[in-house]
Design an enzyme around this catalytic site. Structure first.
Site, short mmCIF file in Angstrom:
data_model
loop_
_atom_site.label_atom_id
_atom_site.label_comp_id
_atom_site.label_asym_id
_atom_site.label_seq_id
_atom_site.Cartn_x
_atom_site.Cartn_y
_atom_site.Cartn_z
N ASN A 5 6.50 -1.00 2.80
CA ASN A 5 5.72 -1.58 3.91
C ASN A 5 6.43 -2.78 4.52
OD1 ASN A 5 2.98 -0.26 4.42
ND2 ASN A 5 3.08 -0.30 2.18
N LEU A 10 1.07 -7.67 -6.42
CA LEU A 10 0.19 -7.32 -7.55
C LEU A 10 -0.37 -8.53 -8.28
CD1 LEU A 10 2.10 -4.26 -9.03
CD2 LEU A 10 0.02 -4.27 -7.64
N ASN A 54 -4.13 -7.57 3.88
CA ASN A 54 -3.59 -6.75 2.79
C ASN A 54 -3.68 -5.30 3.21
OD1 ASN A 54 -2.75 -6.03 0.10
ND2 ASN A 54 -4.87 -5.48 -0.35
N HIS A 100 -4.25 -1.56 1.61
CA HIS A 100 -4.75 -0.90 0.40
C HIS A 100 -4.68 0.61 0.64
CE1 HIS A 100 -7.06 -0.69 -3.30
NE2 HIS A 100 -7.77 0.27 -2.75
N SER A 114 -6.26 1.30 4.25
CA SER A 114 -7.10 0.31 4.93
C SER A 114 -6.29 -0.98 5.03
CB SER A 114 -8.34 -0.02 4.09
OG SER A 114 -9.09 1.14 3.79
N ASP A 135 -9.89 -7.10 -2.58
CA ASP A 135 -10.21 -5.98 -1.68
C ASP A 135 -11.58 -6.11 -1.01
OD1 ASP A 135 -7.81 -4.83 -2.45
OD2 ASP A 135 -8.72 -3.63 -4.03
N GLU A 180 0.51 4.30 6.10
CA GLU A 180 0.56 2.84 5.93
C GLU A 180 1.63 2.24 6.83
OE1 GLU A 180 0.76 1.38 1.87
OE2 GLU A 180 -0.38 3.08 1.14
C1 GRF Z 1 1.21 0.52 -1.04
O1 GRF Z 1 0.68 1.76 -1.40
C2 GRF Z 1 0.10 -0.41 -0.62
O2 GRF Z 1 -0.99 0.25 -0.05
C3 GRF Z 1 -0.32 -1.01 -1.94
O3 GRF Z 1 0.87 -1.14 -2.67
C4 GRF Z 1 1.82 -0.20 -2.23
C5 GRF Z 1 3.07 -0.94 -1.87
O4 GRF Z 1 4.13 -0.10 -1.59
N1 GRF Z 1 -1.01 -2.25 -1.74
P1 GRF Z 1 5.49 -0.68 -1.00
O5 GRF Z 1 5.99 -1.73 -2.01
O6 GRF Z 1 5.20 -1.29 0.33
O7 GRF Z 1 6.42 0.48 -0.92
#
Ligand code: GRF
Length: 202
Positions: free
Chosen positions: A18, A94, A111, A113, A145, A154, A183
């Site tokens: 992302n 995390l 964020n 999710h 989301s 969340d 995403e």
């Molecule tokens: C994604 O699935 C996001 O929705 C979740 O953590 C994952 C992160 O993936 N919060 P990346 O590190 O962006 O590949």
């Protein structure tokens, strides 16, 4: 450095796909902002390499290294302020974001999710666990989301979602991949709309 563009800090813990989508969107002009800082809760995260490859400043931030959560929060807020950060995008971060950061950047933290909140959110609902729960439920659709971040996991207002079908032969991995693809499209779009002031905020 571009003085006119809003400055975004992206917080990660892992792969950073992302993060990459946000970087690519700034390059493509879809997201009119600068990814000015990448903060990782882990010393080793592929996302840190992605940031380095783009000459973006990186920082490792570990809550547990501080004597108290309050001090962790104060230090992170100070570091973000020093770098004149305007928005924070959590992207697979995390660790629990210190309350001081939430308060200092209210309505400026989002964020992503990997499920249709308010379903499948909250503590313990991350990564594979989310997709396993969706498959176990028999739901016919899932999808990411993007929501505002407040003091509760969340819980903040959902700004946008994208939907994908859940197929009968899906595994957590195939479903995760389908959601992740969305995403990458959704997150830059929502960031730009947030910057534009297109959402009614609390
Ligand atoms: C994604 O699935 C996001 O929705 C979740 O953590 C994952 C992160 O993936 N919060 P990346 O590190 O962006 O590949």
């Amino acid at each position: 450095m571009d003085d006119n563009k809003p400055r975004i800090a992206v917080l990660i813990s892992g792969a950073g796909s992302n993060l990459q989508a946000l970087i690519d969107a700034t390059k493509a002009g879809i997201l009119k902002a600068e990814i000015a800082l990448v903060v990782s809760s882990k010393g080793k995260a592929y996302g840190l390499e992605r940031a380095a490859a783009e000459d973006i400043e990186t920082m490792v931030f570990k809550n547990k290294k501080y004597p108290s959560p309050e001090e962790a929060g104060r230090d992170l807020v100070a570091k973000l302020r020093e770098r004149r950060i305007d928005y924070i995008a959590l992207a697979g971060f995390l660790s629990l974001l210190p309350v001081a950061v939430v308060r200092a950047f209210r309505n400026h933290i989002v964020n992503i999710h990997p499920a249709l909140l308010p379903k499948y959110g909250g503590k313990g609902m991350y990564g594979r666990h989310v997709h396993e729960a969706v498959l176990a439920s028999g739901d016919k659709e899932s999808g990411p989301s993007v929501h505002l971040v407040d003091e509760i996991y969340d819980n903040g207002k959902v700004l946008e979602q994208a939907k994908v079908p859940v197929r009968s032969d899906d595994t957590p991995d195939t479903l995760a991949a389908r959601v992740l693809e969305q995403e990458h499209k959704l997150y830059p779009r929502v960031m730009q709309k947030l910057i534009n002031g297109e959402y009614a905020l609390d």
